[in-house]
Design an enzyme around this catalytic site. Structure first.
Site, PDB file in Angstrom:
ATOM      1  N   GLY A   1       0.941  -1.248  -0.116  1.00 56.42           N
ATOM      2  CA  GLY A   1      -0.072   0.070  -0.041  1.00 56.42           C
ATOM      3  C   GLY A   1       0.905   1.346  -0.015  1.00 56.42           C
ATOM      4  N   SER A   2       0.126   2.210   0.549  1.00 62.02           N
ATOM      5  CA  SER A   2       1.048   3.520   0.605  1.00 62.02           C
ATOM      6  C   SER A   2       2.160   3.900   1.378  1.00 62.02           C
ATOM      7  CB  SER A   2      -0.070   4.499   0.619  1.00 62.02           C
ATOM      8  OG  SER A   2      -0.834   4.497   1.821  1.00 62.02           O
ATOM      9  N   PRO A   3       3.085   4.603   1.276  1.00 61.19           N
ATOM     10  CA  PRO A   3       4.122   4.804   1.981  1.00 61.19           C
ATOM     11  C   PRO A   3       3.551   5.333   3.625  1.00 61.19           C
ATOM     12  CG  PRO A   3       4.957   5.433   0.052  1.00 61.19           C
ATOM     13  CD  PRO A   3       3.254   5.034   0.016  1.00 61.19           C
TER      14      PRO A   3
ATOM     15  N   VAL B   1       0.569   4.531   5.206  1.00 63.57           N
ATOM     16  CA  VAL B   1      -0.177   3.610   6.097  1.00 63.57           C
ATOM     17  C   VAL B   1       1.084   2.588   6.242  1.00 63.57           C
ATOM     18  CG1 VAL B   1      -1.726   1.988   5.925  1.00 63.57           C
ATOM     19  CG2 VAL B   1      -2.403   3.869   4.819  1.00 63.57           C
ATOM     20  N   GLY B   2       1.968   2.398   5.411  1.00 63.08           N
ATOM     21  CA  GLY B   2       3.250   1.821   5.763  1.00 63.08           C
ATOM     22  C   GLY B   2       3.837   1.805   6.962  1.00 63.08           C
TER      23      GLY B   2
ATOM     24  N   GLU C   1       5.407  -3.295   1.005  1.00 60.55           N
ATOM     25  CA  GLU C   1       5.626  -3.068  -0.147  1.00 60.55           C
ATOM     26  C   GLU C   1       4.840  -1.669  -0.573  1.00 60.55           C
ATOM     27  OE1 GLU C   1       7.305  -4.893  -2.387  1.00 60.55           O
ATOM     28  OE2 GLU C   1       7.085  -6.991  -2.007  1.00 60.55           O
TER      29      GLU C   1
ATOM     30  N   CYS D   1       1.855   0.600  -8.746  1.00 63.63           N
ATOM     31  CA  CYS D   1       3.096   1.094  -7.821  1.00 63.63           C
ATOM     32  C   CYS D   1       4.388   1.380  -8.591  1.00 63.63           C
ATOM     33  CB  CYS D   1       3.323  -0.112  -6.869  1.00 63.63           C
ATOM     34  SG  CYS D   1       3.532  -1.434  -7.341  1.00 63.63           S
TER      35      CYS D   1
HETATM   36  P1  NAD Z   1      -3.398   2.298   1.125  1.00 65.58           P
HETATM   37  O1  NAD Z   1      -2.305   2.343   1.956  1.00 65.58           O
HETATM   38  O2  NAD Z   1      -4.337   3.358   1.263  1.00 65.58           O
HETATM   39  O3  NAD Z   1      -4.214   0.799   1.590  1.00 65.58           O
HETATM   40  C1  NAD Z   1      -3.518  -0.399   1.601  1.00 65.58           C
HETATM   41  C2  NAD Z   1      -4.284  -1.416   2.722  1.00 65.58           C
HETATM   42  O4  NAD Z   1      -4.107  -0.725   3.929  1.00 65.58           O
HETATM   43  C3  NAD Z   1      -5.773  -1.551   2.510  1.00 65.58           C
HETATM   44  O5  NAD Z   1      -6.128  -2.733   2.955  1.00 65.58           O
HETATM   45  C4  NAD Z   1      -6.591  -0.619   3.415  1.00 65.58           C
HETATM   46  O6  NAD Z   1      -7.851  -0.821   3.962  1.00 65.58           O
HETATM   47  C5  NAD Z   1      -5.225  -0.524   4.745  1.00 65.58           C
HETATM   48  N1  NAD Z   1      -5.368   0.467   5.331  1.00 65.58           N
HETATM   49  C6  NAD Z   1      -5.699   1.933   5.098  1.00 65.58           C
HETATM   50  N2  NAD Z   1      -5.682   3.023   5.868  1.00 65.58           N
HETATM   51  C7  NAD Z   1      -5.041   2.038   6.871  1.00 65.58           C
HETATM   52  C8  NAD Z   1      -4.558   2.096   8.249  1.00 65.58           C
HETATM   53  N3  NAD Z   1      -5.004   3.619   8.859  1.00 65.58           N
HETATM   54  N4  NAD Z   1      -4.226   1.507   9.185  1.00 65.58           N
HETATM   55  C9  NAD Z   1      -4.207   0.199   8.608  1.00 65.58           C
HETATM   56  N5  NAD Z   1      -4.467  -0.138   7.572  1.00 65.58           N
HETATM   57  C10 NAD Z   1      -4.958   0.543   6.692  1.00 65.58           C
HETATM   58  O7  NAD Z   1      -3.059   2.013  -0.245  1.00 65.58           O
HETATM   59  P2  NAD Z   1      -3.931   1.975  -1.616  1.00 65.58           P
HETATM   60  O8  NAD Z   1      -4.722   3.430  -1.893  1.00 65.58           O
HETATM   61  O9  NAD Z   1      -4.906   0.876  -1.328  1.00 65.58           O
HETATM   62  O10 NAD Z   1      -3.066   1.471  -2.607  1.00 65.58           O
HETATM   63  C11 NAD Z   1      -2.394   2.503  -3.481  1.00 65.58           C
HETATM   64  C12 NAD Z   1      -1.023   2.529  -2.765  1.00 65.58           C
HETATM   65  O11 NAD Z   1      -0.303   1.428  -2.759  1.00 65.58           O
HETATM   66  C13 NAD Z   1       0.197   3.524  -3.610  1.00 65.58           C
HETATM   67  O12 NAD Z   1       1.061   4.178  -2.901  1.00 65.58           O
HETATM   68  C14 NAD Z   1       0.993   2.205  -4.288  1.00 65.58           C
HETATM   69  O13 NAD Z   1       2.051   2.561  -4.848  1.00 65.58           O
HETATM   70  C15 NAD Z   1       1.070   1.222  -3.605  1.00 65.58           C
HETATM   71  N6  NAD Z   1       1.227   0.043  -3.901  1.00 65.58           N
HETATM   72  C16 NAD Z   1       2.479  -0.743  -3.637  1.00 65.58           C
HETATM   73  C17 NAD Z   1       2.705  -1.852  -4.564  1.00 65.58           C
HETATM   74  C18 NAD Z   1       3.957  -2.603  -4.053  1.00 65.58           C
HETATM   75  O14 NAD Z   1       4.039  -3.882  -4.587  1.00 65.58           O
HETATM   76  N7  NAD Z   1       5.169  -2.091  -3.745  1.00 65.58           N
HETATM   77  C19 NAD Z   1       1.623  -2.712  -5.119  1.00 65.58           C
HETATM   78  C20 NAD Z   1       0.328  -1.725  -5.179  1.00 65.58           C
HETATM   79  C21 NAD Z   1       0.272  -0.350  -4.840  1.00 65.58           C
END
Ligand code: NAD
Length: 462
Positions: A186-188, A190-191, A208, A242
């Site tokens: 997901g996003s940096p 939330v990471g 990731e 991503c």
């Molecule tokens: P996101 O970080 O918003 O969400 C990812 C997951 O985290 C979802 O399941 C969501 O429900 C959960 N989440 C959201 N907020 C949270 C919180 N406060 N606490 C815990 N979990 C939470 O990301 P997104 O909008 O779904 O995806 C887009 C991002 O993901 C972009 O930054 C993209 O670059 C990245 N991405 C990375 C890869 C990779 O393999 N490196 C692949 C796809 C997407």
């Protein structure tokens, strides 16, 4: 299952970690046969969620999973085998080996952009490693999440794999449980929260993440070929990848020729009106489409020029493939990850400017070099860090099963896919066995003059 039962997965760990390669492979087969059985439902769900063409569901979700499973199945027995390691003269009289042991219960949190691949590909690694697993797909692709839940419930015993739907609140309550590994995509932003939550237990994490991946094109590259590959990498999944090329850097003298070639390549893919093209996807929801439209508008307000596209209809989640030029450095589109079909084209007249431009941002997930100049390719690979890199191609490297896939710094921690995914979900346990009296015993106190001589010999000769 609407709720989830962490204790059930936890209690099953001692059994699951002792499973054989054959038993783990049976789980992978069960997963794929259920995915295959639900192929039409996956097409329909992803079309309903964000108009993903069925062909791309087949290629980028189902085929990628099939290929990952085939790769793992062929090698799993070898990966699971304990590996003997030598210790040199100082360890004479001993034997040592490394066991790849299941970490225990894994939590896999996935984003929406490849809703099945990014949930099930890590699951393949977790099952191969002998973990039990809790899955949470993204709430932003709800129709797909529902089919994924049905697939998991049909394929697995809930002692081994569970899937729970929900948003940030559900993810947070899951993160409060003492998982043994968290695999987050997901996003940096939330990471960071995920890593902070994992620190409380503590448990290992794979992050990731995303970022701004540059595409560097030099004068030696064939612009027609570059344009075709970049147009595809930028527009497939409507740029919601991503590793999508986030901005291009081209020599000043080539800029107009590059923009023309890129425009032609975009038109060749989606026609003059992409809004009516059946193969052009939508943004996941109006909120994200408004975000991307605002990035374009902000750049234009600051003096950027739209060289191609620019049409937006955020309420229906539509953003046309767009090329921006003359974008000022303070425009938000040059600092935020775009995650949409918009490519700002920047120029350079010297390689140092390329390095300065890329290094002015956090370490990207991918680095794309379009060039036939081998010395330059080596120089830029040596100089610029990134999670992964592709030369004369974009995005496709993610599908290579033998390469690690992961970020570095702001773009992530750890790596997935194939053997790297297996390693991520296993603990490498070193085991030492004493077979003959050890040399260390001859060097224990009291330190007589003879032992001191021996120690000197050790330092000098071993
Ligand atoms: P996101 O970080 O918003 O969400 C990812 C997951 O985290 C979802 O399941 C969501 O429900 C959960 N989440 C959201 N907020 C949270 C919180 N406060 N606490 C815990 N979990 C939470 O990301 P997104 O909008 O779904 O995806 C887009 C991002 O993901 C972009 O930054 C993209 O670059 C990245 N991405 C990375 C890869 C990779 O393999 N490196 C692949 C796809 C997407």
């Amino acid at each position: 299952m609407n709720g989830y039962d962490f204790q059930r997965l936890r209690a099953h760990v001692p059994k699951q970690r002792l499973t054989t390669a054959r038993e783990r492979i049976a789980l992978l087969d069960a997963l794929y046969s259920e995915v295959w059985r639900r192929r039409e439902d996956l097409h329909a769900a992803m079309y309903a969620d964000f108009r993903k063409p069925a062909e791309e569901v087949d290629l980028t979700e189902i085929f990628v999973l099939k290929s990952e499973i085939a790769y793992v199945k062929r090698r799993l027995k070898g990966w699971m085998r304990p590996k003997r390691v030598g210790g040199g003269l100082a360890m004479v009289g001993s034997s040592a080996w490394v066991r790849a042991e299941s970490k225990g219960v894994a939590l896999i949190l996935a984003p929406w952009n490849y809703p099945m691949q990014l949930l099930f590909r890590p699951l393949v690694s977790a099952l191969a490693a002998g973990c039990t697993a809790m899955l949470k797909p993204s709430e932003l692709t709800p129709k797909t999440a529902q089919v994924l839940q049905e697939i998991v419930e049909a394929a697995f015993d809930p002692n081994v794999v569970q899937l729970v739907q929900g948003g940030a609140d559900v993810a947070q309550s899951l993160l409060a449980e003492p998982f043994n590994h968290v695999y987050f995509t997901g996003s940096p932003a939330v990471g960071r929260l995920v890593m902070a939550a994992a620190a409380q237990h503590p448990c290992s994490v794979t992050l990731e993440l995303g970022g701004k991946s540059p595409a560097i094109v030099d004068e030696s590259a064939d612009l027609k070929v570059v344009a075709r590959r970049l147009a595809w990498g930028k527009c497939v999944n409507a740029g919601q990848i991503c590793v999508s090329p986030d901005y291009a850097l081209v020599p000043t003298a080539q800029r107009d020729a590059f923009v023309n070639a890129l425009r032609d390549a975009m038109v060749a893919q989606y026609g003059p009106d992409p809004a009516t093209a059946p193969d052009f996807q939508r943004i996941v929801n109006p909120r994200h489409a408004h975000r991307i439209a605002a990035l374009i508008q902000d750049a234009v307000d600051r003096g950027a020029r739209i060289a191609h596209g620019g049409a937006t209809d955020p309420d229906s989640a539509y953003i046309a493939p767009t090329i921006l030029v003359d974008v000022p450095r303070d425009a938000a589109i040059l600092t935020e990850e775009i995650f949409g079909p918009v490519l700002p084209v920047l120029t350079f007249s010297h390689e140092d400017e390329v390095i300065a431009e890329v290094e002015s941002r956090p370490t990207p997930l991918a680095l794309y070099l379009y060039s036939t100049n081998r010395k330059r390719i080596r120089r830029l690979l040596n100089r610029l860090q990134s999670g992964g890199a592709a030369i004369n191609q974009s995005v496709v490297h993610v599908g290579h099963r033998a390469l690690p896939f992961g970020g570095h710094g702001n773009s992530g921690i750890g790596a997935g896919h194939g053997h790297y995914g297996f390693l991520e979900f296993t603990h490498q346990r070193g085991v030492y066995q004493q077979l003959l009296p050890s040399a260390a015993e001859a060097l224990s106190p009291p330190y007589t003059p003879f032992k001191r001589k021996l120690i000197n010999a050790v330092l000098r000769w071993l």
